[in-house]
Design a protein around this motif. Sequence first.
Motif, PDB file in Angstrom:
ATOM      1  N   ALA A 156       0.944  -1.590  -0.172  1.00 24.51           N
ATOM      2  CA  ALA A 156       0.025   0.004   0.066  1.00 24.51           C
ATOM      3  C   ALA A 156       0.966   1.290   0.101  1.00 24.51           C
ATOM      4  O   ALA A 156       0.767   2.046  -0.504  1.00 24.51           O
ATOM      5  CB  ALA A 156      -0.744   0.084   1.189  1.00 24.51           C
ATOM      6  N   TYR A 157       1.560   0.851   0.679  1.00 18.66           N
ATOM      7  CA  TYR A 157       3.151   2.391   0.609  1.00 18.66           C
ATOM      8  C   TYR A 157       3.209   2.484  -0.388  1.00 18.66           C
ATOM      9  O   TYR A 157       3.557   3.852  -1.231  1.00 18.66           O
ATOM     10  CB  TYR A 157       3.892   2.300   1.567  1.00 18.66           C
ATOM     11  N   ASP A 158       3.636   1.267  -1.304  1.00 17.89           N
ATOM     12  CA  ASP A 158       4.392   1.428  -2.674  1.00 17.89           C
ATOM     13  C   ASP A 158       4.081   2.013  -3.665  1.00 17.89           C
ATOM     14  O   ASP A 158       4.001   3.496  -4.403  1.00 17.89           O
ATOM     15  CB  ASP A 158       4.350   0.067  -3.594  1.00 17.89           C
ATOM     16  N   ARG A 159       2.125   2.017  -3.309  1.00 15.49           N
ATOM     17  CA  ARG A 159       1.252   2.688  -4.859  1.00 15.49           C
ATOM     18  C   ARG A 159       1.099   3.794  -4.474  1.00 15.49           C
ATOM     19  O   ARG A 159       1.060   4.693  -4.994  1.00 15.49           O
ATOM     20  CB  ARG A 159      -0.605   1.931  -4.337  1.00 15.49           C
ATOM     21  N   PHE A 160       0.987   4.415  -2.729  1.00 11.74           N
ATOM     22  CA  PHE A 160       1.218   5.767  -2.611  1.00 11.74           C
ATOM     23  C   PHE A 160       2.436   6.653  -3.063  1.00 11.74           C
ATOM     24  O   PHE A 160       1.507   7.454  -3.411  1.00 11.74           O
ATOM     25  CB  PHE A 160       1.145   5.882  -0.763  1.00 11.74           C
ATOM     26  N   VAL A 161       3.530   6.049  -3.430  1.00  8.24           N
ATOM     27  CA  VAL A 161       4.373   6.715  -3.410  1.00  8.24           C
ATOM     28  C   VAL A 161       4.392   7.066  -5.189  1.00  8.24           C
ATOM     29  O   VAL A 161       4.875   7.813  -5.372  1.00  8.24           O
ATOM     30  CB  VAL A 161       5.938   6.596  -3.430  1.00  8.24           C
TER      31      VAL A 161
ATOM     32  N   ILE B 117      -3.264   0.592   4.412  1.00  4.15           N
ATOM     33  CA  ILE B 117      -3.694   0.197   3.370  1.00  4.15           C
ATOM     34  C   ILE B 117      -4.877   1.516   2.190  1.00  4.15           C
ATOM     35  O   ILE B 117      -4.710   2.195   1.760  1.00  4.15           O
ATOM     36  CB  ILE B 117      -4.531  -0.825   3.243  1.00  4.15           C
ATOM     37  N   LEU B 118      -5.931   1.668   4.080  1.00  7.21           N
ATOM     38  CA  LEU B 118      -7.308   2.646   3.308  1.00  7.21           C
ATOM     39  C   LEU B 118      -6.828   3.950   3.505  1.00  7.21           C
ATOM     40  O   LEU B 118      -6.919   4.875   3.060  1.00  7.21           O
ATOM     41  CB  LEU B 118      -7.740   2.431   5.004  1.00  7.21           C
ATOM     42  N   PHE B 119      -5.739   4.363   4.267  1.00  6.49           N
ATOM     43  CA  PHE B 119      -4.732   5.480   3.406  1.00  6.49           C
ATOM     44  C   PHE B 119      -4.255   6.095   2.644  1.00  6.49           C
ATOM     45  O   PHE B 119      -4.982   6.802   1.631  1.00  6.49           O
ATOM     46  CB  PHE B 119      -3.642   6.031   4.857  1.00  6.49           C
ATOM     47  N   SER B 120      -3.902   5.035   1.733  1.00  7.35           N
ATOM     48  CA  SER B 120      -2.961   4.791   0.072  1.00  7.35           C
ATOM     49  C   SER B 120      -4.606   4.527  -1.003  1.00  7.35           C
ATOM     50  O   SER B 120      -4.415   4.996  -1.449  1.00  7.35           O
ATOM     51  CB  SER B 120      -2.588   3.347  -0.273  1.00  7.35           C
ATOM     52  N   TYR B 121      -5.558   4.284  -0.573  1.00  9.43           N
ATOM     53  CA  TYR B 121      -6.451   3.543  -1.584  1.00  9.43           C
ATOM     54  C   TYR B 121      -7.757   5.095  -1.468  1.00  9.43           C
ATOM     55  O   TYR B 121      -7.895   6.127  -2.091  1.00  9.43           O
ATOM     56  CB  TYR B 121      -7.599   2.540  -0.803  1.00  9.43           C
ATOM     57  N   LEU B 122      -7.414   5.951   0.326  1.00  9.70           N
ATOM     58  CA  LEU B 122      -7.969   7.177   0.303  1.00  9.70           C
ATOM     59  C   LEU B 122      -7.448   8.169  -0.410  1.00  9.70           C
ATOM     60  O   LEU B 122      -8.393   9.583  -1.271  1.00  9.70           O
ATOM     61  CB  LEU B 122      -8.451   7.410   1.252  1.00  9.70           C
ATOM     62  N   ASP B 123      -5.950   8.603  -0.334  1.00  8.15           N
ATOM     63  CA  ASP B 123      -4.814   9.301  -0.849  1.00  8.15           C
ATOM     64  C   ASP B 123      -5.989   9.125  -2.513  1.00  8.15           C
ATOM     65  O   ASP B 123      -5.639  10.000  -3.907  1.00  8.15           O
ATOM     66  CB  ASP B 123      -3.847   9.064  -0.841  1.00  8.15           C
ATOM     67  N   TRP B 124      -5.510   7.954  -3.267  1.00  9.22           N
ATOM     68  CA  TRP B 124      -6.494   7.638  -4.856  1.00  9.22           C
ATOM     69  C   TRP B 124      -7.306   7.988  -4.920  1.00  9.22           C
ATOM     70  O   TRP B 124      -7.288   8.272  -6.672  1.00  9.22           O
ATOM     71  CB  TRP B 124      -5.989   6.248  -4.968  1.00  9.22           C
ATOM     72  N   LEU B 125      -8.709   7.830  -4.223  1.00  7.03           N
ATOM     73  CA  LEU B 125      -9.572   7.840  -4.601  1.00  7.03           C
ATOM     74  C   LEU B 125      -9.789   9.750  -4.189  1.00  7.03           C
ATOM     75  O   LEU B 125     -10.151  10.430  -5.351  1.00  7.03           O
ATOM     76  CB  LEU B 125     -10.499   7.511  -3.816  1.00  7.03           C
TER      77      LEU B 125
ATOM     78  N   GLU C  97       0.237   3.806 -11.214  1.00  6.99           N
ATOM     79  CA  GLU C  97      -1.471   4.109 -10.759  1.00  6.99           C
ATOM     80  C   GLU C  97      -1.986   2.685 -11.244  1.00  6.99           C
ATOM     81  O   GLU C  97      -2.754   2.184 -10.663  1.00  6.99           O
ATOM     82  CB  GLU C  97      -1.721   5.711 -11.309  1.00  6.99           C
ATOM     83  N   LEU C  98      -1.944   2.269 -12.588  1.00  2.58           N
ATOM     84  CA  LEU C  98      -3.459   1.356 -12.953  1.00  2.58           C
ATOM     85  C   LEU C  98      -2.715   0.202 -12.553  1.00  2.58           C
ATOM     86  O   LEU C  98      -4.191  -0.705 -11.577  1.00  2.58           O
ATOM     87  CB  LEU C  98      -2.852   0.966 -14.399  1.00  2.58           C
ATOM     88  N   THR C  99      -1.981  -0.265 -11.338  1.00  2.00           N
ATOM     89  CA  THR C  99      -1.481  -1.132 -10.597  1.00  2.00           C
ATOM     90  C   THR C  99      -2.185  -0.762  -9.304  1.00  2.00           C
ATOM     91  O   THR C  99      -2.465  -2.541  -8.859  1.00  2.00           O
ATOM     92  CB  THR C  99      -0.185  -1.780 -10.683  1.00  2.00           C
ATOM     93  N   VAL C 100      -2.866  -0.443  -8.986  1.00  2.00           N
ATOM     94  CA  VAL C 100      -3.666  -0.498  -8.213  1.00  2.00           C
ATOM     95  C   VAL C 100      -5.019  -1.479  -7.655  1.00  2.00           C
ATOM     96  O   VAL C 100      -4.969  -2.356  -6.655  1.00  2.00           O
ATOM     97  CB  VAL C 100      -3.800   1.114  -7.428  1.00  2.00           C
ATOM     98  N   PHE C 101      -5.219  -1.544  -8.689  1.00  3.38           N
ATOM     99  CA  PHE C 101      -5.937  -2.533  -9.334  1.00  3.38           C
ATOM    100  C   PHE C 101      -5.747  -4.071  -9.011  1.00  3.38           C
ATOM    101  O   PHE C 101      -6.742  -4.558  -9.476  1.00  3.38           O
ATOM    102  CB  PHE C 101      -7.127  -2.545 -10.325  1.00  3.38           C
ATOM    103  N   GLU C 102      -4.743  -4.394  -9.898  1.00  2.00           N
ATOM    104  CA  GLU C 102      -4.230  -5.643  -9.835  1.00  2.00           C
ATOM    105  C   GLU C 102      -3.962  -5.998  -8.687  1.00  2.00           C
ATOM    106  O   GLU C 102      -3.630  -7.425  -8.894  1.00  2.00           O
ATOM    107  CB  GLU C 102      -2.442  -5.707 -10.807  1.00  2.00           C
TER     108      GLU C 102
END
Length: 254
Positions: A119-124, A214-222, A240-245
Amino acid sequence: MEPRNQTHILEFILLGLSEKAELQPLLFGLFLTMYLVTFTGNLLIILAIITDSHLRTPMYFFLSNLSFADICFTSTTVPNMLLNIQMQNKIITYEECITQMHFFILFGALDNFLLTVMAYDRFVAICHPLHYMVIMNPKFCCLLLLASWLLSILDSLLNVLMVLQLTFCTHLDISHFFCEISLVVKLACSDTFLNELVMYFATGIMGVIPLTGILFSYLDWLYLLYHMARNPTQKLPATELTVFEIPTAITNPL
């Protein structure tokens, strides 16, 4: 007569999910199928990441380790359950129970920490796409992985060492198909207040921190998606598309 500590000769009895003989073949087939699907799917993910040079990125590095942890996590309980059903033997020794408990907690905690790291990886990748490869460099990724392992081992050892201090008096029944720590603690003759305190504290830490990350990462993405909706000309970076993968690969590895 005071209860004596017989932990060196103690045997637990795993009652399993059902004691009905007619359900045992169904349970065997069901859990064998799920185990093979989980094992094969995660193994294919690991092999794909190792063999494909295009997948040697931080996200897939952590995903391969998560797949390995998933294989180990399921392998600590399911094979023993299948063997018990096949051999019609529900007995597990004290040493085997402690060993199973240790690895179950270890790989369960490792799963949580790796999901948090991912989740941190996706946040970055979302918030700092231009600096992504600089921040998530190989050395930092290895440090995150090492920290996840160390914290998981520490959590497991702490819980297991607390169980080793308990006194058990006789052969005991566990109403599960593996040695679940809370059920084992309830069967002790001695005081379990410290064990329960450690379990609740560890569960809270291992649950709240990863879930918050995890929630922080997804909220930031939203939040980013919201701004993109207001500005249609802005494109979503490929990273960023890999957040769904990630959820797809975890829940349906095949």
